[in-house]
Design an enzyme around this catalytic site. Structure first.
Site, PDB file in Angstrom:
ATOM      1  N   ALA A   3      30.828  35.728  41.091  1.00  0.00           N
ATOM      2  CA  ALA A   3      29.950  36.261  42.137  1.00  0.00           C
ATOM      3  C   ALA A   3      29.261  37.553  41.713  1.00  0.00           C
ATOM      4  CB  ALA A   3      30.728  36.466  43.431  1.00  0.00           C
ATOM      5  N   THR A   4      29.885  38.338  40.871  1.00  0.00           N
ATOM      6  CA  THR A   4      29.234  39.563  40.393  1.00  0.00           C
ATOM      7  C   THR A   4      27.941  39.196  39.668  1.00  0.00           C
ATOM      8  OG1 THR A   4      31.333  40.729  40.159  1.00  0.00           O
ATOM      9  CG2 THR A   4      29.487  41.577  38.863  1.00  0.00           C
TER      10      THR A   4
ATOM     11  N   ASN B 278      34.549  41.874  52.188  1.00  0.00           N
ATOM     12  CA  ASN B 278      35.798  41.656  51.462  1.00  0.00           C
ATOM     13  C   ASN B 278      36.881  42.680  51.790  1.00  0.00           C
ATOM     14  OD1 ASN B 278      33.577  43.004  49.911  1.00  0.00           O
ATOM     15  ND2 ASN B 278      35.300  43.638  48.633  1.00  0.00           N
TER      16      ASN B 278
ATOM     17  N   GLN C 180      33.216  35.576  50.362  1.00  0.00           N
ATOM     18  CA  GLN C 180      34.384  35.499  51.256  1.00  0.00           C
ATOM     19  C   GLN C 180      34.137  34.533  52.416  1.00  0.00           C
ATOM     20  OE1 GLN C 180      37.255  36.829  50.546  1.00  0.00           O
ATOM     21  NE2 GLN C 180      36.786  38.447  49.086  1.00  0.00           N
TER      22      GLN C 180
ATOM     23  N   ALA D 288      34.792  30.907  42.315  1.00  0.00           N
ATOM     24  CA  ALA D 288      35.924  29.979  42.454  1.00  0.00           C
ATOM     25  C   ALA D 288      37.242  30.691  42.738  1.00  0.00           C
ATOM     26  CB  ALA D 288      36.054  29.130  41.176  1.00  0.00           C
ATOM     27  N   HIS D 289      37.439  31.873  42.148  1.00  0.00           N
ATOM     28  CA  HIS D 289      38.793  32.461  42.222  1.00  0.00           C
ATOM     29  C   HIS D 289      39.140  33.068  43.578  1.00  0.00           C
ATOM     30  CE1 HIS D 289      38.337  36.964  41.753  1.00  0.00           C
ATOM     31  NE2 HIS D 289      37.128  36.610  41.365  1.00  0.00           N
TER      32      HIS D 289
ATOM     33  N   THR E 121      26.049  28.102  27.392  1.00  0.00           N
ATOM     34  CA  THR E 121      26.769  26.831  27.473  1.00  0.00           C
ATOM     35  C   THR E 121      27.610  26.786  28.737  1.00  0.00           C
ATOM     36  OG1 THR E 121      26.832  26.708  25.081  1.00  0.00           O
ATOM     37  CG2 THR E 121      28.468  25.384  26.265  1.00  0.00           C
TER      38      THR E 121
ATOM     39  N   CYS F  56      38.274  45.673  43.936  1.00  0.00           N
ATOM     40  CA  CYS F  56      37.178  45.619  42.974  1.00  0.00           C
ATOM     41  C   CYS F  56      36.800  47.014  42.508  1.00  0.00           C
ATOM     42  CB  CYS F  56      35.962  44.933  43.586  1.00  0.00           C
ATOM     43  SG  CYS F  56      36.367  43.307  44.213  1.00  0.00           S
TER      44      CYS F  56
HETATM   45  C1  LIG Z   1      35.284  39.177  44.669  1.00  0.00           C
HETATM   46  C2  LIG Z   1      33.952  39.439  45.208  1.00  0.00           C
HETATM   47  C3  LIG Z   1      32.847  39.534  44.364  1.00  0.00           C
HETATM   48  C4  LIG Z   1      32.968  39.462  42.864  1.00  0.00           C
HETATM   49  O1  LIG Z   1      33.290  38.164  42.445  1.00  0.00           O
HETATM   50  P1  LIG Z   1      33.703  37.885  40.922  1.00  0.00           P
HETATM   51  O2  LIG Z   1      33.639  36.416  40.788  1.00  0.00           O
HETATM   52  O3  LIG Z   1      35.086  38.435  40.803  1.00  0.00           O
HETATM   53  O4  LIG Z   1      32.729  38.581  40.056  1.00  0.00           O
HETATM   54  C5  LIG Z   1      31.606  39.727  44.937  1.00  0.00           C
HETATM   55  N1  LIG Z   1      31.459  39.810  46.267  1.00  0.00           N
HETATM   56  C6  LIG Z   1      32.499  39.722  47.111  1.00  0.00           C
HETATM   57  C7  LIG Z   1      32.263  39.814  48.583  1.00  0.00           C
HETATM   58  C8  LIG Z   1      33.771  39.534  46.616  1.00  0.00           C
HETATM   59  O5  LIG Z   1      34.804  39.442  47.461  1.00  0.00           O
END
Ligand SMILES: *Cc1c(COP(=O)(O)O)cnc(C)c1O
Length: 390
Positions: A74-75, A154, A182, A203-204, A243, A329
């Site tokens: 997501a970053t 978050n 989230q 995904a995580h 890739t 974070c």
């Molecule tokens: C965890 C989080 C991110 C970052 O996601 P990553 O996949 O760890 O880079 C961005 N935005 C929100 C709201 C998050 O909770």
């Protein structure tokens, strides 16, 4: 004392669901092909990516699988959306609207845009963490090219009214990006129904693997085509070269599928657990302050201050509970949370807040254990802090 703490940091990351791992495994070993290769190994991989893309698109309400661009998380998706969409549309205007309670990936991307000559409006939120829609409507002007608003915070779990925000942006002709990390797989989320042009997720945070995420980009809106950050082979329709992480992508799709399969019952279960936790803390401890809207919040999130008891000391006194004292974070960075600051909670929460996240593997027994430990520890920490301060 327990051998391993109970995990209450679900908004920082989630454990990988064993069913997701199972689906990923073949793509690390025998099905190892490069999805861009034109032979049997390549097609095996590219077909898996095709299936994953279609399943993810369907899961978020996208019209076409081609609207999903895979990223490292997501970053990266936030960076690509905020910088990439603003830059690609700069000739129409150089104004961006966001909020003070965004994830740092969005805030720091906005800072970069300011350095490049864009004007950024940072909207305030109310004391519950909610955006004021009339202020948004006023802020979106003819030169506004992009609005970026987090769907679910978050730290404090507050859920913004994404459909209403999307309607305002649509009506005013501004692109709408949302950091939906989230939200996707946790609450109902539908890019079409909510008028979202662009959405980040990873995904995580939904029981999938780390290092893989996606950016939804509305194809029917030609403006929703970002300037690429990652240049190279022109993968992902030129939006993100590199890739493809095939096992990760298979994992992201599986994680979302399992999350959506059980969405409604899981929302009900986690809401009940969260309320049990909230009620347990409030009835067992004097003066508990809940941060963020009481009900318009993520089912599995509670964020609380215990005035007189510094969050850091509570955390230290509870080594058997894996909790966050703010946003993981940016943890390690001293200073109060920018989100609590935006809520105007400084006075009441000058000692910081504790975030307790509940997820798929959290049981009622875990919650009851946590309540008992907080009830035991908070008065002790308060007494010690008062003695040290006296
Ligand atoms: C965890 C989080 C991110 C970052 O996601 P990553 O996949 O760890 O880079 C961005 N935005 C929100 C709201 C998050 O909770």
């Amino acid at each position: 004392m327990r051998e391993r703490p109970i995990y209450f940091d679900i908004q920082a990351t989630t454990p990988l669901d064993p069913r997701v791992l199972e689906e990923m495994l073949p793509y690390f070993t025998e099905k190892f092909g490069n999805a861009a290769s034109r032979h049997a190994f390549g097609s095996e991989a590219s077909e898996a990516v095709l299936r994953a893309r279609a399943s993810i698109a369907k899961g978020i309400g996208a019209k076409s699988p081609l609207e999903v661009v895979f990223t490292s998380g997501a970053t990266e998706a936030d960076n690509l959306a905020v910088k990439g969409l603003a830059r690609a549309n700069a000739e129409r205007g150089r104004h961006v609207v966001t909020t003070r309670t965004e994830h740092k990936a969005v805030l720091d991307s906005c800072k970069q845009l300011e350095a490049e000559g864009f004007r950024v409006t940072y909207l305030e939120v109310d004391s519950d963490g909610l955006l004021k829609l009339d202020e948004l409507a006023q802020a979106v002007v003819p030169g506004t090219v992009l609005v970026s608003i987090i769907a679910v915070n978050n730290e404090i779990g507050v859920i913004q009214d994404i459909a209403a925000i999307g309607a305002i942006c649509r009506e005013r002709g501004a692109l709408f990006h949302t950091d939906a990390t989230q939200a996707v797989g946790k609450i109902p989320f539908d890019v079409d129904r909510m008028n979202v042009d662009s959405a980040s997720f990873t995904a995580h945070k939904m029981y999938g693997p780390k290092g893989v995420g996606a950016l939804y980009l509305r194809r029917r809106n030609p403006e929703a085509k970002p300037e690429a950050e990652m240049l190279g082979g022109g993968h992902e329709n030129g939006s993100r070269s590199g890739t493809l992480n095939v096992p990760g992508i298979v994992g992201l799709a599986a994680a979302l599928r399992y999350a959506l399969e059980d969405l409604e019952p899981e929302i009900a279960r986690l809401t009940a657990l969260r309320d049990r936790l909230k009620d347990g803390l409030r009835s067992g401890i004097e003066n508990v302050r809940i941060n963020g809207h009481e009900t318009q919040r993520l089912p599995g999130n509670l964020n609380a201050c215990f005035p007189g008891a510094p969050a850091e000391l509570i955390q230290m006194a509870l080594p058997d509970l894996a909790l966050s004292g703010g946003s993981a974070c940016s943890s390690g960075i001293a200073g109060p949370s920018h989100v609590l600051h935006a809520l105007g909670s400084e006075a009441a929460c000058s000692e910081g807040a504790v975030r307790i996240g509940l997820g798929r593997f959290t049981t009622q027994e875990d919650v009851d254990y946590a309540i008992g430990r907080f009830v035991e520890v908070v008065p002790r920490v308060r007494a010690e802090a008062a003695r040290a301060g006296a």
